[in-house]
Design an enzyme around this catalytic site. Structure first.
Site, PDB file in Angstrom:
ATOM      1  N   LEU A  19       6.301 -10.283 -59.684  1.00  0.00           N
ATOM      2  CA  LEU A  19       5.953 -11.623 -60.192  1.00  0.00           C
ATOM      3  C   LEU A  19       4.517 -11.750 -60.684  1.00  0.00           C
ATOM      4  O   LEU A  19       4.193 -12.721 -61.374  1.00  0.00           O
ATOM      5  CB  LEU A  19       6.213 -12.681 -59.110  1.00  0.00           C
ATOM      6  CG  LEU A  19       7.674 -13.021 -58.839  1.00  0.00           C
ATOM      7  CD1 LEU A  19       7.786 -14.033 -57.704  1.00  0.00           C
ATOM      8  CD2 LEU A  19       8.367 -13.558 -60.085  1.00  0.00           C
ATOM      9  N   TYR A  44       2.524 -12.202 -49.817  1.00  0.00           N
ATOM     10  CA  TYR A  44       2.880 -12.647 -51.170  1.00  0.00           C
ATOM     11  C   TYR A  44       4.339 -12.296 -51.443  1.00  0.00           C
ATOM     12  O   TYR A  44       4.827 -11.244 -51.019  1.00  0.00           O
ATOM     13  CB  TYR A  44       1.981 -11.944 -52.201  1.00  0.00           C
ATOM     14  CG  TYR A  44       1.893 -12.695 -53.519  1.00  0.00           C
ATOM     15  CD1 TYR A  44       0.953 -13.697 -53.696  1.00  0.00           C
ATOM     16  CD2 TYR A  44       2.776 -12.405 -54.558  1.00  0.00           C
ATOM     17  CE1 TYR A  44       0.888 -14.401 -54.893  1.00  0.00           C
ATOM     18  CE2 TYR A  44       2.712 -13.102 -55.751  1.00  0.00           C
ATOM     19  CZ  TYR A  44       1.763 -14.100 -55.911  1.00  0.00           C
ATOM     20  OH  TYR A  44       1.697 -14.796 -57.092  1.00  0.00           O
ATOM     21  N   HIS A  48       4.669 -13.880 -64.599  1.00  0.00           N
ATOM     22  CA  HIS A  48       5.230 -15.122 -64.045  1.00  0.00           C
ATOM     23  C   HIS A  48       4.179 -15.933 -63.301  1.00  0.00           C
ATOM     24  O   HIS A  48       4.056 -17.142 -63.495  1.00  0.00           O
ATOM     25  CB  HIS A  48       6.393 -14.775 -63.111  1.00  0.00           C
ATOM     26  CG  HIS A  48       7.097 -15.966 -62.526  1.00  0.00           C
ATOM     27  ND1 HIS A  48       6.634 -16.652 -61.425  1.00  0.00           N
ATOM     28  CD2 HIS A  48       8.230 -16.592 -62.897  1.00  0.00           C
ATOM     29  CE1 HIS A  48       7.461 -17.639 -61.146  1.00  0.00           C
ATOM     30  NE2 HIS A  48       8.438 -17.628 -62.024  1.00  0.00           N
ATOM     31  N   ASP A  49       3.407 -15.262 -62.452  1.00  0.00           N
ATOM     32  CA  ASP A  49       2.408 -15.966 -61.635  1.00  0.00           C
ATOM     33  C   ASP A  49       0.991 -15.768 -62.187  1.00  0.00           C
ATOM     34  O   ASP A  49       0.032 -16.216 -61.556  1.00  0.00           O
ATOM     35  CB  ASP A  49       2.424 -15.423 -60.191  1.00  0.00           C
ATOM     36  CG  ASP A  49       3.723 -15.728 -59.443  1.00  0.00           C
ATOM     37  OD1 ASP A  49       4.616 -16.365 -60.034  1.00  0.00           O
ATOM     38  OD2 ASP A  49       3.827 -15.315 -58.279  1.00  0.00           O
ATOM     39  N   THR A  50       0.862 -15.048 -63.309  1.00  0.00           N
ATOM     40  CA  THR A  50      -0.478 -14.663 -63.776  1.00  0.00           C
ATOM     41  C   THR A  50      -0.675 -15.056 -65.239  1.00  0.00           C
ATOM     42  O   THR A  50      -0.188 -16.096 -65.663  1.00  0.00           O
ATOM     43  CB  THR A  50      -0.701 -13.152 -63.557  1.00  0.00           C
ATOM     44  OG1 THR A  50       0.374 -12.441 -64.183  1.00  0.00           O
ATOM     45  CG2 THR A  50      -0.752 -12.804 -62.072  1.00  0.00           C
TER      46      THR A  50
END
Ligand SMILES: *[C@@H]1O[C@H](CO)[C@@H](O)[C@H](O)[C@H]1NC(C)=O
Ligand SMILES: *[C@@H]1O[C@H](CO)[C@@H](O)[C@H](O)[C@H]1NC(C)=O
Ligand SMILES: *[C@@H]1O[C@H](CO)[C@@H](O)[C@H](O)[C@H]1NC(C)=O
Ligand SMILES: *[C@@H]1O[C@H](CO)[C@@H](O)[C@H](O)[C@H]1NC(C)=O
Ligand SMILES: *[C@@H]1O[C@H](CO)[C@@H](O)[C@H](O)[C@H]1NC(C)=O
Ligand SMILES: *[C@@H]1O[C@H](CO)[C@@H](O)[C@H](O)[C@H]1NC(C)=O
Ligand SMILES: *[C@@H]1O[C@H](CO)[C@@H](O)[C@H](O)[C@H]1NC(C)=O
Ligand SMILES: *[C@@H]1O[C@H](CO)[C@@H](O)[C@H](O)[C@H]1NC(C)=O
Ligand SMILES: *[C@@H]1O[C@H](CO)[C@@H](O)[C@H](O)[C@H]1NC(C)=O
Ligand SMILES: *[C@@H]1O[C@H](CO)[C@@H](O)[C@H](O)[C@H]1NC(C)=O
Ligand SMILES: *[C@@H]1O[C@H](CO)[C@@H](O)[C@H](O)[C@H]1NC(C)=O
Ligand SMILES: *[C@@H]1O[C@H](CO)[C@@H](O)[C@H](O)[C@H]1NC(C)=O
Length: 468
Positions: free
Chosen positions: A220, A169, A225-227
Site C-alpha cells: 500500500l 502498518y 495508495h497511501d503515498t
C-alpha cells in the site's frame, strides 16, 4: 480512490495516515533478494510446465498501481523514461469504483455489481482467467507484496512498520489480490499456493521460474495508495527499472502492463494511466501513443487472443469493452471495434447502480455466463464445475434490496474460513449459518465486513455533503 479534497480532509482530521507521505525506503536489499520485512521466508520455487508459445508474447505480467493522476504520472521523470521504452495507452479505462471491483473484474470478466472494498468471496462455480490458462497448460502465479504466506486468505495483514520503526502498518490488503477472492482458486490448495509473496518472487526470479501469466500487487505504500508520485517513482526505480533488464523477467517475448486500478474522481469517466512495456512490443511501436479504447477487460481479451484461449463469457467477450492491444490483435487476426479517444466512449464510472450478487441493494444470485459467447481467443466459454448453465441473467429473479431487509451485506461477505498458514488448507468453522438468497447455505457467524479505515468513512460523509 479518494478525490483530492477528500484526501485533504482525511489528512486534516488525522487518521492512520501520517500527516506527510513517508520517504521511500527499499523493503528489501534489492528487488531480487529476500527480506525480513516480508514475513514469510521462501520455502520453495514455483513449478511451471513447459513454455506454451503465444502469438505475440510468451509471458504477460500485470502490475497494478493506485491513486495517481494521469498528468502526475506523465510528469514524473521515471514514468517519462518508461514511456520512451513502451506504448502509452491514453484511452485505457477502469471499469467501475472503488478498487476491489476492478481487481475482481480483471480476473473474472465481471465485477458482479460490487461497489465496495468489503470482504468478498466468489463461489467456486464462477470461472477466472486461471481456468482458461490451465486449460492450455499455461503457467500462472501472483505476487502480493507483504502477504505473510502463500495462499493467505484474510482481509488484510498488519506487521512492523519498516518505514517508521516502532509502529505497525497494514501493507497488505485482500481487496488488491484479485484471485484470492475467487473460491475456484482460493479453495484449491495447488492454486491458492501459487499466490505468493515477494520473498517468493525473489526466489522464483533467481530460479528463472516466473510463470507465463502473473499478477503483481505492490504494497500500500509502494503502489501509491497511501503515498505519492515521488514514493511510487522511487519504488519503480528500485523494482521495475532493473527488472526490465533482467531476462528472467523481461525477455524478447514478454509483455508487461503497468496500469492503475481506477481513476480518483468518480464524477468523470474512469481513465487510468497505462503503459505497455517489455521485449515483445514491436520496436517500431516503442515510444508511441495508442489511442484505442481499452478497459481492464482488454487485459483478459489480449491474453485470450495471444494464446487462442477460451473465454469467460462475461464482459471479456463484450465487443464494446474488449479491444485487444493493437499489435496483439494484428498477430491474432482479431478486429477491434474502432473506438478511440476521438469517438464516444462508454461511461465506466457507474458505481453501486449495477445489479449483481455483490451488490446489497440490487442483489441477484450468481448467474451463468453467456455460454455461446465467442471471445478474442476463439475458444469455448469455460464451464466451471457446479455451474447451472440454465440459470442465466434472463432467468434470474428481479434484483432485491437486502439492506431494506435488514441484512448488513451480501452473503458473499461471509468468510468461507479456509486458509493456508502451514502450506496445507485449514478450515475455521463459522459460528452459525443461515440460508442466503438464491438458496445457498451460507455461514453468517464469521462476518468480515471490513471497512477500509477511518478515511473511507470520512470520504462517505464528505461525499454526501458534496452531493447536496
Ligand atoms: C482521471 O481522468 C481524468 C480525465 O481523463 C484525468 O485528467 C485524471 O488524471 C485521471 N486520474 C487518474 C487517477 O488517472
Ligand atoms: C496439458 O498437460 C496434460 C498433462 O501433461 C496433458 O494431458 C494435456 O493434453 C495438456 N493439454 C494441452 C491443451 O496441451
Ligand atoms: C513457509 O512455510 C512456513 C510454515 O511452514 C510459513 O510460516 C511461511 O509463511 C512460508 N513462507 C511463505 C512465503 O509462504
Ligand atoms: C504491533 O503489533 C504487534 C502484534 O499484534 C503488537 O504486539 C504490538 O504491540 C504492536 N506495536 C505497536 C507499536 O502498536
Ligand atoms: C471448499 O472445498 C471443500 C472441499 O475441499 C468443500 O467441502 C467446501 O464446501 C468448499 N468451500 C467453498 C466455500 O466452496
Ligand atoms: C538497462 O540496459 C540499458 C541498455 O540496454 C542501460 O542503458 C540501462 O542503464 C540499464 N538499466 C539498468 C537499471 O541496469
Ligand atoms: C461519470 O462521468 C460523467 C462525465 O464523464 C458524468 O457526467 C457522470 O455524472 C459520472 N457518473 C457518476 C455516477 O458520477
Ligand atoms: C457491453 O458493454 C456496454 C458498455 O458498457 C454495455 O452498455 C452493454 O450492456 C454490455 N453488454 C452486455 C451484454 O453486458
Ligand atoms: C453458483 O453457486 C452459487 C453458490 O452455490 C449459487 O448461489 C448460484 O446459484 C450458482 N450459480 C450458477 C449459475 O450455477
Ligand atoms: C435499499 O434500501 C435502503 C434501506 O431501506 C435504502 O436506503 C436504499 O435507497 C435502497 N436502495 C435501492 C437501490 O433500492
Ligand atoms: C500437508 O499435508 C500432506 C498430506 O496430507 C502432508 O504430507 C504434509 O506433510 C503436510 N504439510 C505440512 C506443511 O503440514
Ligand atoms: C484490517 O482488518 C481488520 C479486520 O477486518 C479491520 O478491523 C481493519 O480496519 C482493517 N484495516 C485495514 C487498514 O484495512
Amino acid at each position: 480512490m479518494l478525490s483530492s479534497p477528500l484526501l485533504a480532509l482525511a489528512l486534516a482530521v488525522g487518521s492512520a495516515w501520517a500527516a506527510t507521505a513517508p520517504t521511500f525506503a527499499p523493503p528489501a536489499p534489492a528487488y531480487n533478494q529476500q527480506s525480513p520485512n516480508y514475513i514469510g521466508k521462501n520455502n520453495n520455487t514455483i513449478t511451471n510446465g513447459p513454455l506454451v508459445s503465444g502469438r505475440s508474447f510468451d509471458r504477460f505480467i500485470n502490475i497494478w498501481l493506485e491513486n495517481t493522476d494521469y498528468a502526475t504520472a506523465a510528469s514524473s521523470s521515471v514514468f517519462q523514461s518508461l514511456i520512451a521504452q513502451g506504448v502509452l495507452m491514453d484511452n485505457f479505462y477502469g471499469v467501475t469504483h472503488p478498487s476491489e471491483p476492478n481487481y475482481i473484474a480483471v480476473a473474472g470478466g465481471d465485477f458482479f455489481g460490487d461497489a465496495s472494498d468489503n470482504f468478498r468471496h466468489i463461489p467456486s462455480n464462477i470461472s477466472t482467467i486461471v481456468d482458461l490458462l490451465e486449460a492450455k497448460n499455461i503457467s500462472w502465479s501472483s505476487y502480493q507484496e507483504n502477504m505473510p504466506y502463500a495462499g493467505y486468505t484474510p482481509y488484510n495483514y498488519t506487521q512492523a512498520n519498516y518505514l517508521t520503526p516502532g509502529s505497525n502498518y497494514t501493507y497488505y490488503v485482500r481487496k488488491h489480490n484479485p484471485l484470492i477472492i475467487y473460491d475456484s482458486v482460493a479453495n484449491v490448495t495447488e492454486r491458492a499456493l501459487r499466490i505468493r509473496n515477494f520473498n517468493d518472487f525473489a526466489a522464483d526470479l533467481n530460479a528463472s521460474a516466473i510463470s507465463q501469466w502473473t499478477f503483481i500487487t505492490p504494497n500500500l505504500v509502494n503502489d501509491g495508495h497511501d503515498t505519492d508520485i515521488n514514493f511510487m517513482s522511487a519504488w519503480l526505480t528500485y523494482f521495475l527499472v532493473p527488472l526490465l533488464n533482467n531476462t528472467a523477467f523481461n525477455d524478447g517475448r514478454t509483455l508487461i502492463l503497468l496500469t492503475f486500478d481506477e481513476n480518483e474522481t468518480y464524477t468523470i469517466n474512469n481513465q487510468v494511466f497505462t503503459l505497455a512495456l517489455g521485449g515483445s512490443i514491436p520496436a517500431a511501436l516503442r515510444g508511441t501513443t495508442d489511442h484505442t479504447f481499452y478497459t481492464h477487460y482488454s487485459t483478459l481479451s489480449t491474453v485470450q487472443a495471444n494464446w487462442a484461449l477460451g473465454s469467460l463469457g462475461r464482459q471479456d467477450t463484450n465487443k464494446t469493452l474488449n479491444n485487444v492491444f493493437t499489435w496483439v490483435a494484428e498477430a491474432a487476426g482479431w478486429t477491434n471495434n474502432g473506438l478511440t479517444g476521438n469517438t464516444s466512449i462508454p461511461l465506466m464510472n457507474a458505481t453501486a447502480t449495477i445489479p449483481g450478487p455483490l451488490n446489497p441493494v440490487l442483489y441477484v444470485p450468481f448467474t451463468a455466463p453467456n455460454t455461446s459467447a465467442v471471445g478474442a481467443g476463439g475458444g469455448p466459454v469455460f464451464i466451471a464445475s457446479g455451474l447451472n448453465t440454465a440459470f442465466t441473467a434472463a432467468s434470474a429473479p428481479a434484483p432485491i434490496n437486502l439492506t431494506a431487509q435488514g441484512q448488513s451485506d451480501v452473503p458473499w461477505a461471509v468468510d468461507p474460513g479456509f486458509d493456508y498458514p502451514t502450506g496445507n488448507k485449514t478450515f475455521a468453522a463459522p459460528a452459525t449459518s443461515s440460508t442466503a438468497p438464491g438458496g445457498t447455505s451460507a455461514a453468517v457467524g464469521g462476518l468480515r465486513v471490513g471497512v477500509e479505515s477511518v478515511v473511507v468513512l470520512v470520504g462517505v460523509v464528505v461525499g454526501a455533503v458534496m452531493l447536496l
